[in-house]
Design a protein around this motif. Structure first.
Motif, PDB file in Angstrom:
ATOM      1  N   ASP A  27      79.919  37.886  43.540  1.00  0.00           N
ATOM      2  CA  ASP A  27      81.071  37.554  44.363  1.00  0.00           C
ATOM      3  C   ASP A  27      82.336  37.998  43.650  1.00  0.00           C
ATOM      4  OD1 ASP A  27      81.863  35.760  46.822  1.00  0.00           O
ATOM      5  OD2 ASP A  27      83.267  35.304  45.203  1.00  0.00           O
ATOM      6  N   SER A  28      83.356  38.368  44.433  1.00  0.00           N
ATOM      7  CA  SER A  28      84.583  38.869  43.816  1.00  0.00           C
ATOM      8  C   SER A  28      85.338  37.785  43.072  1.00  0.00           C
ATOM      9  CB  SER A  28      85.493  39.485  44.894  1.00  0.00           C
ATOM     10  OG  SER A  28      85.828  38.511  45.856  1.00  0.00           O
ATOM     11  N   SER A  29      85.102  36.484  43.431  1.00  0.00           N
ATOM     12  CA  SER A  29      85.792  35.390  42.751  1.00  0.00           C
ATOM     13  C   SER A  29      84.968  34.949  41.560  1.00  0.00           C
ATOM     14  CB  SER A  29      86.006  34.230  43.719  1.00  0.00           C
ATOM     15  OG  SER A  29      84.763  33.816  44.264  1.00  0.00           O
ATOM     16  N   ASP A  30      84.940  35.797  40.517  1.00  0.00           N
ATOM     17  CA  ASP A  30      84.142  35.521  39.331  1.00  0.00           C
ATOM     18  C   ASP A  30      84.576  34.228  38.665  1.00  0.00           C
ATOM     19  OD1 ASP A  30      82.951  37.940  39.733  1.00  0.00           O
ATOM     20  OD2 ASP A  30      84.297  39.017  38.386  1.00  0.00           O
ATOM     21  N   ALA A  31      83.580  33.476  38.141  1.00  0.00           N
ATOM     22  CA  ALA A  31      83.884  32.279  37.366  1.00  0.00           C
ATOM     23  C   ALA A  31      84.283  32.697  35.971  1.00  0.00           C
ATOM     24  CB  ALA A  31      82.669  31.364  37.322  1.00  0.00           C
ATOM     25  N   THR A  32      85.447  32.231  35.526  1.00  0.00           N
ATOM     26  CA  THR A  32      85.919  32.563  34.196  1.00  0.00           C
ATOM     27  C   THR A  32      86.459  31.319  33.540  1.00  0.00           C
ATOM     28  OG1 THR A  32      88.138  33.062  34.966  1.00  0.00           O
ATOM     29  CG2 THR A  32      86.580  34.883  34.932  1.00  0.00           C
ATOM     30  N   ASP A  33      86.833  31.436  32.287  1.00  0.00           N
ATOM     31  CA  ASP A  33      87.454  30.309  31.620  1.00  0.00           C
ATOM     32  C   ASP A  33      88.895  30.170  32.087  1.00  0.00           C
ATOM     33  OD1 ASP A  33      88.888  32.264  30.395  1.00  0.00           O
ATOM     34  OD2 ASP A  33      87.994  32.002  28.406  1.00  0.00           O
ATOM     35  N   SER A  34      89.576  29.119  31.615  1.00  0.00           N
ATOM     36  CA  SER A  34      90.919  28.816  32.119  1.00  0.00           C
ATOM     37  C   SER A  34      91.932  29.888  31.785  1.00  0.00           C
ATOM     38  CB  SER A  34      91.385  27.475  31.533  1.00  0.00           C
ATOM     39  OG  SER A  34      91.426  27.550  30.114  1.00  0.00           O
ATOM     40  N   HIS A  35      91.627  30.755  30.821  1.00  0.00           N
ATOM     41  CA  HIS A  35      92.563  31.807  30.437  1.00  0.00           C
ATOM     42  C   HIS A  35      92.254  33.129  31.133  1.00  0.00           C
ATOM     43  CE1 HIS A  35      94.242  29.187  27.400  1.00  0.00           C
ATOM     44  NE2 HIS A  35      93.034  28.930  26.972  1.00  0.00           N
ATOM     45  N   GLY A  36      91.211  33.171  31.952  1.00  0.00           N
ATOM     46  CA  GLY A  36      90.875  34.391  32.666  1.00  0.00           C
ATOM     47  C   GLY A  36      90.303  35.470  31.777  1.00  0.00           C
ATOM     48  N   SER A  37      89.828  35.121  30.587  1.00  0.00           N
ATOM     49  CA  SER A  37      89.334  36.139  29.665  1.00  0.00           C
ATOM     50  C   SER A  37      87.902  36.529  29.944  1.00  0.00           C
ATOM     51  CB  SER A  37      89.446  35.628  28.226  1.00  0.00           C
ATOM     52  OG  SER A  37      88.599  34.500  28.051  1.00  0.00           O
TER      53      SER A  37
ATOM     54  N   ALA B 197      84.482  38.787  25.585  1.00  0.00           N
ATOM     55  CA  ALA B 197      85.508  37.942  26.189  1.00  0.00           C
ATOM     56  C   ALA B 197      86.901  38.533  26.022  1.00  0.00           C
ATOM     57  CB  ALA B 197      85.461  36.547  25.589  1.00  0.00           C
ATOM     58  N   ASP B 198      87.113  39.327  24.970  1.00  0.00           N
ATOM     59  CA  ASP B 198      88.462  39.836  24.720  1.00  0.00           C
ATOM     60  C   ASP B 198      88.543  41.343  24.521  1.00  0.00           C
ATOM     61  OD1 ASP B 198      87.185  40.016  22.319  1.00  0.00           O
ATOM     62  OD2 ASP B 198      88.440  38.546  21.278  1.00  0.00           O
TER      63      ASP B 198
ATOM     64  N   GLY C 122      96.163  44.352  28.250  1.00  0.00           N
ATOM     65  CA  GLY C 122      94.856  44.915  28.582  1.00  0.00           C
ATOM     66  C   GLY C 122      94.534  44.776  30.057  1.00  0.00           C
ATOM     67  N   VAL C 123      93.259  44.693  30.365  1.00  0.00           N
ATOM     68  CA  VAL C 123      92.783  44.512  31.745  1.00  0.00           C
ATOM     69  C   VAL C 123      92.039  43.193  31.812  1.00  0.00           C
ATOM     70  CG1 VAL C 123      91.332  45.434  33.600  1.00  0.00           C
ATOM     71  CG2 VAL C 123      92.589  47.002  32.104  1.00  0.00           C
ATOM     72  N   GLN C 124      92.488  42.299  32.678  1.00  0.00           N
ATOM     73  CA  GLN C 124      91.898  40.963  32.801  1.00  0.00           C
ATOM     74  C   GLN C 124      91.873  40.243  31.450  1.00  0.00           C
ATOM     75  OE1 GLN C 124      91.382  39.822  35.695  1.00  0.00           O
ATOM     76  NE2 GLN C 124      90.968  41.557  37.046  1.00  0.00           N
ATOM     77  N   GLY C 125      92.910  40.471  30.646  1.00  0.00           N
ATOM     78  CA  GLY C 125      93.008  39.796  29.361  1.00  0.00           C
ATOM     79  C   GLY C 125      92.209  40.425  28.241  1.00  0.00           C
ATOM     80  N   ARG C 126      91.545  41.548  28.515  1.00  0.00           N
ATOM     81  CA  ARG C 126      90.750  42.225  27.485  1.00  0.00           C
ATOM     82  C   ARG C 126      91.476  43.486  27.010  1.00  0.00           C
ATOM     83  NH1 ARG C 126      86.993  40.987  31.568  1.00  0.00           N
ATOM     84  NH2 ARG C 126      85.313  39.552  30.946  1.00  0.00           N
ATOM     85  N   SER C 127      91.505  43.695  25.707  1.00  0.00           N
ATOM     86  CA  SER C 127      92.023  44.955  25.187  1.00  0.00           C
ATOM     87  C   SER C 127      90.975  46.043  25.399  1.00  0.00           C
ATOM     88  CB  SER C 127      92.354  44.828  23.696  1.00  0.00           C
ATOM     89  OG  SER C 127      91.172  44.618  22.940  1.00  0.00           O
ATOM     90  N   ILE C 128      91.433  47.285  25.468  1.00  0.00           N
ATOM     91  CA  ILE C 128      90.533  48.414  25.686  1.00  0.00           C
ATOM     92  C   ILE C 128      90.513  49.257  24.414  1.00  0.00           C
ATOM     93  CG2 ILE C 128      89.889  50.261  27.261  1.00  0.00           C
ATOM     94  CD1 ILE C 128      90.290  47.501  28.587  1.00  0.00           C
ATOM     95  N   GLU C 129      89.354  49.371  23.808  1.00  0.00           N
ATOM     96  CA  GLU C 129      89.178  50.142  22.585  1.00  0.00           C
ATOM     97  C   GLU C 129      88.167  51.266  22.849  1.00  0.00           C
ATOM     98  OE1 GLU C 129      91.220  49.265  20.312  1.00  0.00           O
ATOM     99  OE2 GLU C 129      91.754  47.314  21.184  1.00  0.00           O
ATOM    100  N   TYR C 130      88.090  52.243  21.945  1.00  0.00           N
ATOM    101  CA  TYR C 130      87.133  53.318  22.187  1.00  0.00           C
ATOM    102  C   TYR C 130      86.502  53.830  20.900  1.00  0.00           C
ATOM    103  CZ  TYR C 130      90.646  56.895  20.810  1.00  0.00           C
ATOM    104  OH  TYR C 130      91.554  57.667  20.137  1.00  0.00           O
TER     105      TYR C 130
ATOM    106  N   GLY D 174      86.765  43.634  38.618  1.00  0.00           N
ATOM    107  CA  GLY D 174      86.968  42.193  38.582  1.00  0.00           C
ATOM    108  C   GLY D 174      86.954  41.610  37.187  1.00  0.00           C
ATOM    109  N   ARG D 175      86.992  40.277  37.119  1.00  0.00           N
ATOM    110  CA  ARG D 175      87.111  39.590  35.836  1.00  0.00           C
ATOM    111  C   ARG D 175      85.815  39.589  35.033  1.00  0.00           C
ATOM    112  NH1 ARG D 175      89.665  34.205  38.251  1.00  0.00           N
ATOM    113  NH2 ARG D 175      88.192  34.830  39.883  1.00  0.00           N
ATOM    114  N   CYS D 176      84.722  39.843  35.676  1.00  0.00           N
ATOM    115  CA  CYS D 176      83.431  39.974  34.987  1.00  0.00           C
ATOM    116  C   CYS D 176      82.882  41.365  35.285  1.00  0.00           C
ATOM    117  CB  CYS D 176      82.452  38.892  35.440  1.00  0.00           C
ATOM    118  SG  CYS D 176      82.898  37.230  34.905  1.00  0.00           S
ATOM    119  N   PRO D 177      83.422  42.396  34.650  1.00  0.00           N
ATOM    120  CA  PRO D 177      83.073  43.775  35.021  1.00  0.00           C
ATOM    121  C   PRO D 177      81.645  44.150  34.644  1.00  0.00           C
ATOM    122  CG  PRO D 177      84.405  43.774  33.033  1.00  0.00           C
ATOM    123  CD  PRO D 177      84.387  42.361  33.526  1.00  0.00           C
TER     124      PRO D 177
END
Length: 454
Positions: free
Chosen positions: A68-78, A90-91, A128-136, A387-390
Motif C-alpha cells: 500500500d502507498s501509505s507505508d507504516a514508518t516510525d514517527s520520524h518517517g525514516s 533506516a537512514d 535526502g529522500v524520505q529522510g535517507r541520505s543517498i550514497e554510492y 514511497g517511504r519503504c522503497p
C-alpha cells in the motif's frame, strides 16, 4: 515539592507543616479524599473501553500492507519499520555508479561522476529522500561490455546496491543481468538495450534497433548537404550502431551516404584527411567522441576537403574549443537537453551545485556532467515515487508511471516514461561553433523535432 531553605527555617520540616495544616482544616482534607475516590471509580469504569480501543488500533497497524502507498514508518518517517530491502536502511540508500573511468570512451564520460556528486550533494543537504541520505559505490567498466557486466555484478552482489546510475557505451554487457534481477537503472542511452529493458530509464534514447529519426538528415539537407561520409569507431559497437542510424536519417532526407571512415585512435591526420577529401562528400558526420571527431576535422581541413556541413553529437565542451581552436569553426553540434547558452533557472542551480559539491571539475558546464546530474535526478525521482519503504519493484513501477519529467526545465520537453519507452528521442537542439571558436551559438528553432523513421 522541595521546600526552600528559607521556608524550612521559618516553619520547620515539610511534614510538620502538612500536619499542622491538616489539623487546622480537617473538613478540607475530607472533601479532597471524597473527590479522589469519585474520580478513581470513574476511571475504573472507562478502563475496559480504553483498552478495547487500544487493541483495535494495534490490530489495524498489523493489517497495513507493504504494497500500500501509505507505508507504516516510525514517527520520524525514516522507514525504520520497513521490511528489509537491498541497499536500503533506516537512514541510507546505497546506489551503484557505473561508467568508463578508463578505456577508449573515458574522455567522453569522465565528467559524468562530477554531475552525480553535485546532484547528490544538493539532495543530501536537503535531508535526502524520505529522510535517507543517498550514497554510492562506483566501478569502472573500462569501456568494455565484459567488464561492464563484471562490475555490475559486483555492485549488486557484493555492495548490495539498490539500483544503478550508468553512463557508458558498454551498457549492453550488463543489461540482461540487471533486468533479470529487477535492478532499476537510470542514465544516458547510447545503446539499444535502453529501449529494450523496462528497468532502464533515460531522458533521451538515441539508439534503437531498426529505427532512426529524420531530425539529423533534415538539418543537413537544409544546409545544403548532398553527400555524406560518416566517422565511426570500429572498436565500439555503440559507435557503429549510431553511425547506422545517422546514415538512415541522412538517406531519408535525400542525402547520399558515400561511406564510413574508421576514426579509431590513434588517428593519422594525413591519411584520414585524404580519405575525407577523396570521398567527394560535402558533409562529414561524426559518431565518435568529441576529441576523436576534432582530430578527423583537423585532418580533413588540412587535406583541403571541401565540406559544407560538419555535424557531431559530441563535442559540446569548451575545453575542446580551447584545444582545437579555429579548426572547429563552423562545426555543428546537437544535444538532447537545453544547452547552457539558454541560461535557465535549472542551469543556474546546476552550476551553483557544481561549485559547492564538485569543484574539482573545471569548467563545470560540461556535457557529461549535466548528463550525470539529470541521470541522478531521475534516480531520486524514482526513489520518491517508491514511497517511504522503497523496493526495486516499486521504483520501476513508480518511475515508469511518471508522465511529466522535465529535470527542472533542463529537457526540451517533459518526458512521459510510459509512452516514450522503446522510442527514439525526436527533439534536439543544434548549436554552431562561432567563427573565432570562442563559443557555441544556439540555432533557432530550438529544439528541432523530426519524425520517426523505420
Amino acid at each position: 515539592m522541595r521546600i526552600s531553605p528559607v521556608t524550612e527555617a521559618a516553619g520547620g520540616s515539610s511534614a510538620a507543616v502538612r500536619r499542622r495544616r491538616t489539623r487546622r482544616r480537617p473538613h478540607l482534607a475530607s472533601r479532597q479524599r471524597t473527590h479522589l475516590f469519585t474520580r478513581l471509580r470513574t476511571r475504573l469504569r472507562t478502563l475496559p473501553i480504553v483498552l478495547a480501543a487500544l487493541l483495535v488500533a494495534a490490530g489495524c497497524v498489523s493489517c497495513v500492507s507493504w504494497n500500500d502507498s501509505s507505508d507504516a514508518t516510525d514517527s520520524h518517517g525514516s522507514g525504520a519499520s520497513c521490511p528489509p530491502a537491498p541497499g536500503v536502511t533506516a537512514d541510507e540508500v546505497r546506489l551503484g555508479l557505473l561508467f568508463p573511468n578508463t578505456g577508449n570512451a573515458a574522455s567522453l564520460f569522465d565528467p559524468f561522476r562530477a554531475g552525480v556528486d553535485a546532484r547528490l550533494g544538493v539532495a543530501n543537504a536537503a535531508g535526502g529522500v524520505q529522510g535517507r541520505s543517498i550514497e554510492y559505490s562506483w566501478r569502472d567498466d573500462q569501456s568494455q561490455p565484459s567488464v561492464n557486466e563484471t562490475a555490475a555484478r559486483m555492485l549488486v552482489d557484493q555492495h548490495q546496491v539498490f539500483g544503478i546510475v550508468e553512463s557508458t557505451t558498454a551498457a549492453a554487457g550488463s543489461a540482461e543481468f540487471l533486468h533479470s534481477r529487477g535492478i532499476p537503472v537510470t542514465g544516458t542511452s547510447l545503446e539499444a538495450s535502453w529501449t529494450t529493458f523496462d528497468n532502464m530509464f533515460s531522458y533521451s534514447n538515441m539508439i534503437a534497433d531498426g529505427a532512426s529519426v529524420s531530425t539529423w538528415g533534415d538539418f543537413v539537407a537544409e544546409r545544403g548537404g548532398t553527400t555524406a561520409l560518416i566517422a565511426a569507431s570500429s572498436f565500439s559497437a555503440a559507435s557503429g550502431a549510431f553511425g547506422e542510424e545517422l546514415a538512415a536519417s541522412l538517406e531519408a532526407a535525400g542525402v547520399r551516404v558515400v561511406g564510413t571512415l574508421d576514426a579509431t585512435g590513434p588517428i593519422d591526420f594525413a591519411d584520414v584527411g585524404a580519405q575525407v577529401r577523396d570521398s567527394g562528400a560535402d558533409t562529414l558526420v561524426g559518431a565518435v567522441t568529441g576529441a576523436a571527431f576534432g582530430q578527423v576535422v583537423l585532418g580533413a581541413r588540412g587535406a583541403g576537403a571541401n565540406l559544407r556541413v560538419i555535424l557531431s553529437p559530441s563535442g559540446y565542451d569548451q575545453s575542446l574549443l580551447d584545444v582545437f581552436g579555429r579548426v572547429l569553426s563552423g562545426v555543428y553540434i546537437f544535444v538532447d537537453y537545453q544547452p547552457f547558452e539558454l541560461d535557465t533557472p535549472g542551469h543556474r542551480t546546476f552550476l551553483d551545485a557544481m561549485t559547492r559539491y564538485a569543484p574539482y571539475l573545471q569548467p563545470p558546464n560540461r556535457q557529461a556532467a549535466l548528463s550525470g546530474w539529470i541521470s541522478t535526478d531521475m534516480f531520486l525521482r524514482g526513489l520518491a515515487e517508491a514511497g517511504r519503504c522503497p523496493t526495486r519493484e516499486r521504483f520501476i513501477e513508480g518511475l515508469r508511471a511518471v508522465r511529466d519529467y522535465a529535470a527542472d526545465g533542463l529537457l526540451p520537453a517533459p518526458i512521459d516514461f510510459t509512452a516514450s519507452f522503446g522510442q527514439l528521442g525526436r527533439c534536439y537542439t543544434f548549436l554552431q561553433v562561432a567563427p573565432d571558436a570562442s563559443r557555441f551559438d544556439v540555432l533557432r528553432p530550438a529544439p528541432r523535432c523530426g519524425r520517426l523513421e523505420h
